[in-house]
Design an enzyme around this catalytic site. Structure first.
Site, PDB file in Angstrom:
ATOM      1  N   GLU A   1      42.506  45.740  43.719  1.00 23.88           N
ATOM      2  CA  GLU A   1      42.923  44.347  43.806  1.00 23.88           C
ATOM      3  C   GLU A   1      44.329  44.395  44.363  1.00 23.88           C
ATOM      4  O   GLU A   1      45.216  45.005  43.762  1.00 23.88           O
ATOM      5  CB  GLU A   1      42.849  43.726  42.405  1.00 23.88           C
ATOM      6  CG  GLU A   1      42.956  42.224  42.410  1.00 23.88           C
ATOM      7  CD  GLU A   1      44.257  41.770  41.831  1.00 23.88           C
ATOM      8  OE1 GLU A   1      45.192  41.566  42.631  1.00 23.88           O
ATOM      9  OE2 GLU A   1      44.352  41.640  40.611  1.00 23.88           O
TER      10      GLU A   1
ATOM     11  N   CYS B   1      49.557  38.143  40.712  1.00 12.72           N
ATOM     12  CA  CYS B   1      48.661  38.308  41.860  1.00 12.72           C
ATOM     13  C   CYS B   1      48.248  36.949  42.403  1.00 12.72           C
ATOM     14  O   CYS B   1      47.926  36.803  43.573  1.00 12.72           O
ATOM     15  CB  CYS B   1      47.374  39.040  41.472  1.00 12.72           C
ATOM     16  SG  CYS B   1      47.605  40.393  40.340  1.00 12.72           S
TER      17      CYS B   1
END
Lengths: 530, 530
Positions: free
Chosen positions: B265, B302
């Site tokens: 990720e 994120c």
């Protein structure tokens, strides 16, 4: 219908501009008409542009609309009638009854996928409802469905010119998922490919779908295949074929800026374990079943049982003797292509020259070209453990029996196996505990475990796994046969706090599509519409 | 508890023999004790050997046994008490309440996964019963379950030292799936990692599990990480971090003989679309919500909203003005590490020097080291479309507003976006049709779509998708948050014609585990045991 020798880019037939492919009748080496001029990177570009343009419309077809399209493809394939069987027979040397069965399987597969699309389990709907009062923070309303990855590149296989080719499992599962498909036809059966490609194109037209949902390209070299895997609009690849072919596509995918999944089904020798009681009680019946599975379709099945593992002794001797007798009676069979025949001969020669393996029996020699002769080899576990080459796949009707001195040697041989599509256990009640002890190893090695059967039949159903750890496939998390094959071409999307009217119908609160849902962690009871 | 500075290989504390890592308090640049000597390839070898040896036993723990283990980890983490919060605060500069919330989230996640393991939906049981009378061929009995891939390598993230680190989502989901885990600790919080690693090791001991179920390694350079991803016993990789870090692991995985899934990720700028009516009706409230989300945790999420897309005009002007006001009032915040602070400063400088973007506001300057100052930039759609660099992630509290001249420009900007973790829509009723028209593009671009919220909260639940197309992640088919994260570490195995007593209990006909099953294509009604 007259074969044109042209590619299909959307609804348009397009002549290629590269070296031509021609079908070859492997039974006679006769070259078949017409010539199929290969496509270029420019044709790949056109097909991918159309596929990309078709995506958003195609992926939001209703479940019943998409199901009807899949059924329509099956009907169009059936409507090709004998012409399809005759052309496939000429191009592959496969017997007509086998091809009729394969056509039935291909169409049943499309119809099963149609039913699966309608049922909608593949959408994996998950709903977590809002908890506005939760402390310390409220929870949003969160809903998940699966959407298609995008356009998919499919590479047809040679050994199932219908079931694993233009309208085979990869194409059917990608279309079922909602992905447009660009097929690179296998060069061994271009005419069969054109016929089936035309059937899909007619189904698209009849269903009023965007033309980019399907294209069919030809190409003898690497240009088309590599351009296809490299195109940024392609989001996944399906392939069935050799280990070297699969690895080449994997490599092409790895140099892309954006990684994409490559589902390559490659190489498997499908070990068969014969346990002592079963071997003692029915060595002859096992030999018959084994030789039947080994020589089916000239041994050209991905799941062909190429390795037998058992303990030394009189029972195994009987099995080897009975198997050898059967092998010696086997008539030679026409192999799919001159290339496959040559590779088989070469692999058999390599084994013959390997001092660790000895020939126990050979089948009859054929007359005419490309006649594959069955072979049975025997080796000892110690030699097998010492020589990794003895695990190489021989694509054709050749098998190796590994004689083990002890249960521990059986365990060692099993533990040293590469990844496999299947592993087979032949056992009687007295063998159960010995088999149970080996199961953890076999589960780690193979995608499908069979008891008292033979691996060459691959049922198209919900529970099938035609996959397995590398090098059986490039992605052990998946299957290329059965309805779970659809899942390869999907990705999840979560919708947070959407007004109900903006949600896709699969996720709306009233569940208008009557889907199975995971609602706040529990499988919701379904009020069936019917 | 005294920190030792040692690694954990199974139940053993082991001193490293490579250059040492030390925690640094980013608020003061003070170097923290103890030193964590890095591990070598030999330590990776030991940890992987133990993990591999633990696999078969661990993956066949009962559902309740595995659930109790996950709960036990949560209890052991809670038992660390304030020491954990203090050490994490010292190593990351994150405020204590935020760390307390993150600990709560981490433990709730373990408990949710425990409940999910018990419920067993993740086993995706599929049963196709035998049809011995079927023509032309009988059907075998076929049953499918999911089994763990094997040992998993997890790389902890810097920005969530608890929730995305040693016992974070990757570890919890791999353990839930039945995979042993080898963690490479993030060098930014070695002490926090040691504390949490010890908690997992104690849970393993308390539950009587094989020690190889968990190991924790340190390393400042590439040696440990690359050796870990390259080890043939490792079957999957979980990573959360930078694009360059994720791509390096992907590359290491690609040169392996056996390909394995890498779940990285990486990078996302999380576009926010402000539709006209919403912007007109509540520009000021939107500005407040936006700045709150942008500056949360010094912008080190994120899912930090780094890009705003809207149509030019007075409403957008009001929004920009209100946002600028808020930004100017923002106090500087301590960033996680000197390295992250430096990278943020550098990215902000690059944007400042880009003539296509102009600074609309800057937050307050901080005193002391590593103080991240919020930034707001504005650009025009034409410039954004012309310069791909404007899509680069700035990890920190900096955002770019893209002013569009028309709906068509909004569409072009959206279509040109790279893959994202999230996309947010702010809309009122009058905006619904305009939003609906953009949804197909947004679904192709992001893993989670939000209406009238902010992306920085990521709920741990069944429907969450924390994932998305490249470069948001390396595998768009998956999520790293929520119970579906478990599915990343599984593969299907099919059992054909097994005697019931030889089947795993999940697949036995009487369904002793009371699992949800797809039985002959239909979702079986569950007779609940309770």
């Amino acid at each position: 219908m007259t074969l044109t020798g042209h590619m299909l880019i959307g609804q348009h037939t397009v002549a290629g501009n590269r070296a031509a492919i021609r079908g070859i009748d492997p039974a006679t080496d006769a070259v078949l008409e017409p010539a199929y001029a290969g496509g270029s990177a420019e044709h790949v570009e056109q097909a991918c542009a159309l596929a990309s343009a078709a995506l958003d419309a195609y992926r939001e077809t209703t479940l019943s609309g998409r199901a009807e399209f899949l059924q329509s493809i099956a009907e169009e394939i059936e409507a090709l009638g004998d012409e399809l069987i005759e052309r496939a027979h000429a191009e592959t040397g496969l017997p007509r009854p086998r091809l009729q069965g394969e056509r039935r399987r291909t169409c049943q597969q499309l119809r099963l996928f149609a039913r699966t699309v309608r049922a909608g389990e593949w959408l994996d709907v998950r709903v977590d409802t809002a908890q506005p009062q939760r402390q310390p923070l409220p929870r949003s309303d969160l809903r998940q469905r699966q959407i298609p990855l995008g356009p998919v590149a499919v590479f047809g296989a040679s050994n199932f010119p219908l079931a694993f080719s233009v309208a085979g499992g990869d194409t059917a599962s990608a279309l079922a998922a909602g992905c447009p498909v660009v097929v690179k036809a296998h060069s061994a059966h271009p005419g069969t490919s054109e016929l089936v490609g035309g059937a899909i194109a007619r189904a698209i037209k009849a269903c009023g779908l965007p033309e980019g949902v399907f294209s069919l390209l030809y190409g003898s070299g690497r240009e088309v295949g590599i351009a296809l895997v490299s195109d940024p609009r392609i989001k996944a690849v399906g392939f069935t074929g050799s280990r070297s072919g699969g690895l080449a596509l994997l490599q092409a995918a790895q140099v892309r800026a954006e990684p994409i999944p490559v589902y390559a089904e490659m190489s498997s020798i499908n070990p068969v374990l014969l346990f002592p009681a079963a071997l003692h009680n029915r060595a002859r019946a096992l030999a018959e079943g084994f030789v039947g599975s080994l020589t089916l379709g000239a041994g050209q099945f991905c799941t062909n049982p190429g390795l037998v593992i058992a303990c030394k002794g009189p029972a195994l001797d009987s099995f080897i003797e009975a198997t050898a007798e059967q092998i010696k009676r086997q008539a030679a069979q026409t192999m799919l292509t001159p290339g496959i025949f040559k590779a088989y001969e070469s692999a058999v020669n390599t084994l013959t020259e390997n001092s660790a393996a000895h020939i126990a029996a050979q089948g009859q020699i054929g007359s005419g070209p490309n006649q594959g002769q069955a072979h049975l080899f025997v080796t000892d576990a110690a030699d097998f453990l010492a020589d990794h080459n003895l695990q190489a796949e021989t694509f054709g009707a050749a098998a190796l029996i590994v004689q083990c001195a002890s249960d521990d040697e059986i365990r060692q041989v099993t533990e040293q196996l590469e990844g496999q599509l299947t592993a087979t256990l032949h056992l009687d009640d007295a063998d159960l505990e010995q088999a149970r002890a080996l199961l953890p190893i076999l589960e780690r090695k193979a995608g499908r475990l069979l008891v008292n059967g033979w691996p060459t039949g691959v049922e198209v159903c919900n529970a099938m796994v035609h996959g397995g750890p590398f090098p059986a496939t490039s992605d052990a998390r998946t299957t290329s046969v059965g309805t779970a094959a659809i899942l390869r071409f999907l990705r999840p999307v979560c919708y947070q706090d959407f007004p109900d009217s903006l949600l896709p119908s699969a996720l709306q609160q009233a569940n208008p599509l009557h889907l199975s849902r995971l609602l706040d962690g529990h499988r919701e009871a379904l009020a069936h519409a019917e």
